[in-house]
Design a protein around this motif. Sequence first.
Motif, PDB file in Angstrom:
ATOM      1  N   ALA A  72     -31.385 -62.743  35.903  1.00 52.94           N
ATOM      2  CA  ALA A  72     -32.233 -62.005  36.837  1.00 52.94           C
ATOM      3  C   ALA A  72     -31.601 -61.929  38.223  1.00 52.94           C
ATOM      4  N   ASN A  73     -31.844 -60.774  38.868  1.00 55.59           N
ATOM      5  CA  ASN A  73     -31.416 -60.526  40.233  1.00 55.59           C
ATOM      6  C   ASN A  73     -29.891 -60.508  40.325  1.00 55.59           C
TER       7      ASN A  73
ATOM      8  N   LEU B 276     -26.270 -57.015  39.054  1.00 54.29           N
ATOM      9  CA  LEU B 276     -27.724 -56.998  39.180  1.00 54.29           C
ATOM     10  C   LEU B 276     -28.385 -56.992  37.810  1.00 54.29           C
ATOM     11  N   HIS B 277     -29.341 -57.908  37.604  1.00 50.46           N
ATOM     12  CA  HIS B 277     -30.242 -57.904  36.447  1.00 50.46           C
ATOM     13  C   HIS B 277     -29.521 -57.846  35.100  1.00 50.46           C
ATOM     14  N   GLY B 278     -28.395 -58.546  35.015  1.00 48.69           N
ATOM     15  CA  GLY B 278     -27.735 -58.684  33.718  1.00 48.69           C
ATOM     16  C   GLY B 278     -26.658 -57.674  33.423  1.00 48.69           C
ATOM     17  N   GLY B 279     -26.433 -56.725  34.330  1.00 49.91           N
ATOM     18  CA  GLY B 279     -25.335 -55.793  34.132  1.00 49.91           C
ATOM     19  C   GLY B 279     -25.766 -54.370  33.844  1.00 49.91           C
ATOM     20  N   THR B 280     -24.828 -53.597  33.343  1.00 50.19           N
ATOM     21  CA  THR B 280     -25.038 -52.165  33.134  1.00 50.19           C
ATOM     22  C   THR B 280     -26.096 -51.888  32.083  1.00 50.19           C
ATOM     23  N   GLU B 281     -26.088 -52.666  31.025  1.00 46.99           N
ATOM     24  CA  GLU B 281     -27.058 -52.484  29.945  1.00 46.99           C
ATOM     25  C   GLU B 281     -27.592 -53.848  29.537  1.00 46.99           C
TER      26      GLU B 281
ATOM     27  N   VAL C 163     -28.352 -68.547  31.835  1.00 47.80           N
ATOM     28  CA  VAL C 163     -29.548 -67.815  31.406  1.00 47.80           C
ATOM     29  C   VAL C 163     -30.583 -67.900  32.527  1.00 47.80           C
ATOM     30  N   ASN C 164     -31.110 -66.752  32.902  1.00 48.13           N
ATOM     31  CA  ASN C 164     -32.143 -66.695  33.938  1.00 48.13           C
ATOM     32  C   ASN C 164     -32.978 -65.442  33.681  1.00 48.13           C
TER      33      ASN C 164
ATOM     34  N   HIS D 225     -35.403 -68.676  38.063  1.00 49.94           N
ATOM     35  CA  HIS D 225     -34.602 -69.577  38.880  1.00 49.94           C
ATOM     36  C   HIS D 225     -33.989 -68.758  40.020  1.00 49.94           C
ATOM     37  N   ALA D 226     -33.417 -69.443  40.977  1.00 52.27           N
ATOM     38  CA  ALA D 226     -32.898 -68.736  42.145  1.00 52.27           C
ATOM     39  C   ALA D 226     -31.793 -67.765  41.752  1.00 52.27           C
ATOM     40  N   PRO D 227     -31.829 -66.541  42.289  1.00 52.21           N
ATOM     41  CA  PRO D 227     -30.710 -65.621  42.086  1.00 52.21           C
ATOM     42  C   PRO D 227     -29.403 -66.257  42.554  1.00 52.21           C
ATOM     43  N   ASN D 228     -28.331 -65.930  41.863  1.00 51.82           N
ATOM     44  CA  ASN D 228     -26.986 -66.420  42.195  1.00 51.82           C
ATOM     45  C   ASN D 228     -26.850 -67.925  42.118  1.00 51.82           C
ATOM     46  N   SER D 229     -27.851 -68.605  41.542  1.00 55.13           N
ATOM     47  CA  SER D 229     -27.772 -70.076  41.491  1.00 55.13           C
ATOM     48  C   SER D 229     -26.639 -70.565  40.597  1.00 55.13           C
TER      49      SER D 229
END
Length: 349
Positions: free
Chosen positions: A84-85, A110-115, A180-181, A316-320
């Motif tokens: 996520a994020n 962002l959000h796991g990529g292109t797809e 995994v987030n 969980h925190a983005p970019n964590s």
Amino acid sequence: MKANQIHTGTFVNQKEVIAVELTNTKGTFVKLFNYGTIINQFVVKNAQGEWQDIVLGFDDIEGYLSEEYLANYPYFGSVIGRYANRIKNGEFTVDGISYQLAQNAGSDCLHGGTEGLDKKVWDIIELHHGINPSVTFQYFSLDGEEGFPGDLAIQLKFTLTENDELILAYQADTDEATPVNLTHHSYFNLSKNGEGIQSHYHQMNASQWLAQDDNYVVTGELLPVAGSLHDFRTGKRIAEGWDSENGYDQSYLLDKNYNDLTLASRTHADDSGLVLAVYTTEPVAHFYTAKYLDVKNGKGGKSYGSFDAFCVETQHAPNSINIPSFPTTVLQPEELYQQTTIYKVEVKK
């Protein structure tokens, strides 16, 4: 007390998109698609006894697949993952091995990529009828998908309770260490007439928020909400004292014990009397007031623009994955990823 499957006749990557309808004994109604596990409708009774849909979206699945929508894609009502994020520069290292992901938000991922998981057709593996109807979706993300290591098996169960709670229960396991987030990205509007959310009253149980760089990437610095526009601890109108150009697009560290299922936020609209309470086991909630929303021909032909909705994305925190001081988001082969988020709808007395 009903859980119905409806064939749409629409196929994505040779798999049919199926709609699933969950209805409790009160008549509260949730419609989901197995494409991206999208929450398409969440229909509840407001204080005036009228049925009201509280999520943004489209009348049918074709809206979510149109080129116009995907060109300015807001992830309406979909699951988000594998991560996520944002991940800074789309890079991370696990067990000494560096991985490069798609850079689909400037230089960041962002959000796991292109797809990501939001564009996959998930399998429906279980339907439960009767009290507290539910559906369980499953997706297998193969090693290397969007650049992530390891085969990841994911299940997401939606349950609609008699108390008008929509429970999202996630679990995942892997054969190789991998970040995994997961979260869900519904856009909510509690107003009877779908007016902007500026006057919604919002309360967030968070004493700190997470600093971001110029591209909204979390840096690792924690900032106190006290004395700032980010202080929602006692509740306030969303537009009270805000930056009216940008609104909110920040992550908040919730005041809670790690992994406990607790209240993250409560939001209500005066005209409908509706309250949305969000509970989660996750440590962070990302609050977004939809500055970049620009969608034509939504439900009933309605167009959606900036500040027409809010999102509370539990995660969980983005970019964590790149911030060692934050709780790990690396799932090991011997572990089971689990998290629960609850959207509970109430009527303000």
